[in-house]
Design an enzyme around this catalytic site. Structure first.
Site, PDB file in Angstrom:
ATOM      1  N   SER A 148       0.134 -10.548  49.888  1.00  0.00           N
ATOM      2  CA  SER A 148      -1.119 -10.793  50.297  1.00  0.00           C
ATOM      3  C   SER A 148      -2.478  -9.795  50.396  1.00  0.00           C
ATOM      4  O   SER A 148      -2.623  -8.192  49.811  1.00  0.00           O
ATOM      5  CB  SER A 148      -1.046 -12.066  50.794  1.00  0.00           C
ATOM      6  OG  SER A 148      -1.754 -12.934  50.969  1.00  0.00           O
ATOM      7  N   ASP A 224       0.619 -21.766  44.219  1.00  0.00           N
ATOM      8  CA  ASP A 224      -0.300 -20.668  45.572  1.00  0.00           C
ATOM      9  C   ASP A 224      -1.432 -21.530  45.831  1.00  0.00           C
ATOM     10  O   ASP A 224      -2.259 -21.231  45.008  1.00  0.00           O
ATOM     11  CB  ASP A 224      -0.174 -19.157  45.081  1.00  0.00           C
ATOM     12  CG  ASP A 224      -0.218 -18.915  46.317  1.00  0.00           C
ATOM     13  OD1 ASP A 224      -1.973 -18.914  47.018  1.00  0.00           O
ATOM     14  OD2 ASP A 224      -0.391 -17.559  46.717  1.00  0.00           O
ATOM     15  N   HIS A 257       3.103 -19.732  47.718  1.00  0.00           N
ATOM     16  CA  HIS A 257       2.474 -18.423  49.083  1.00  0.00           C
ATOM     17  C   HIS A 257       3.357 -17.242  49.426  1.00  0.00           C
ATOM     18  O   HIS A 257       3.494 -16.727  50.181  1.00  0.00           O
ATOM     19  CB  HIS A 257       0.881 -18.035  49.874  1.00  0.00           C
ATOM     20  CG  HIS A 257       0.529 -16.752  50.118  1.00  0.00           C
ATOM     21  ND1 HIS A 257      -0.150 -16.393  49.135  1.00  0.00           N
ATOM     22  CD2 HIS A 257       0.006 -16.349  50.862  1.00  0.00           C
ATOM     23  CE1 HIS A 257      -0.863 -14.901  49.225  1.00  0.00           C
ATOM     24  NE2 HIS A 257      -0.652 -15.347  50.657  1.00  0.00           N
TER      25      HIS A 257
END
Length: 278
Positions: A148, A224, A257
């Site tokens: 991320s 996600d 995620h």
């Protein structure tokens, strides 16, 4: 370096250290796993950069990297994501800025410029500290990956330091932080309103400006919740295609995620880097 803990795992050792940081003007903590091969020789170094809200501990506890790192003889270094401490400026009401959200840049705007220098910390200070230690690390063989915000950091740092990192990969990276809803405000607060200064910390714009790596590996979950507004891997794919950078983009059906996603593909990423570290 002050040793906080040392735990045997897969015949290697998981360490946690703290130290006073000049770059961040505070005490910093990081984790490093030393595989069993380090008992007899120097081992290559794989840097892992974590995402928003994380410390060194999230991936250490949930990333499931030790078994494959021990098998392949690779050290894994897991720095923190930002400066810490009572004197470090913060916006505690926001999880997308301040502590836990350093974005792996060097801030230029007050009051953040004194502490938020994570690029300098990762590229200069922490490597120098580790080189001066008695850990058996081979700094002629380094690679980098992250998740991320850390995926953003890994790609931008690799693009700007291609001679240092043999390979780069990412889990769900923020592909274009200068326009993403959860990163654009942070770039403005850290770097000021002049968007030309943001280009140095945006993977797609760095590639557009001529920065290159040999190849790139990215895994992204299709479930996600940040996919469409924050991550947008299609922008990275387009930039790489135009620049002639080979990109393997794996869209993983049904994955989100979280570290359930990261740990599912951690071994594949470590193995991919190990093959390129030699």
């Amino acid at each position: 370096m002050k040793q906080i803990s040392a735990n045997k795992a897969f015949d290697g050792t998981q360490y946690v250290y703290s130290h006073a940081s000049e770059a961040c003007q505070c005490d910093m903590t990081f984790a490093i796993f030393m595989p069993p091969q380090a008992q007899t020789r120097k081992v290559p170094v794989l840097w892992y950069l974590s995402g928003l809200t994380c410390t060194h501990q999230n991936v250490m506890d949930k990333g499931e990297y030790r078994q494959i790192a021990a098998e392949l003889g690779v050290a894994i270094v897991c720095p923190d994501t930002s400066p810490r401490g009572e004197t470090v400026p913060d916006e505690p009401e926001s999880w997308q800025f301040g502590k836990g959200a350093g974005f792996y840049l060097d801030a230029t705007q007050e009051p953040f410029a004194r502490n938020y220098n994570m690029q300098r910390y990762i590229i200069d200070e922490l490597p120098a500290l580790l080189k001066a230690s008695d850990l058996a690390l081979d700094f002629d063989r380094q690679s980098i990956f992250g998740h991320s915000m850390g995926g953003h950091g890994a790609i931008t740092l690799a693009l700007k330091n291609p001679e240092r990192f043999a390979s780069v990969s990412a889990f769900a990276p923020i592909a274009q932080p200068s326009t993403a809803d959860w990163s654009r405000p942070a770039l403005e607060k850290y770097l000021g309103p002049d968007q030309s200064a943001w280009r140095a910390y945006d993977a797609t714009l760095l590639i557009e400006d001529g920065f290159k790596v040999k190849e790139m590996l990215v895994d992204q979950g299709t479930a996600d919740s940040f996919l469409e507004t924050g991550l947008r891997p299609q922008l990275l794919a387009s930039a790489c295609e135009k620049a002639g950078i080979p990109l393997t983009l794996n869209m993983r059906k049904g994955y989100d995620h979280s570290y359930f996603f990261i740990s599912s593909f951690m071994a594949a990423h470590v193995r991919w880097h190990a093959a390129r570290l030699g």
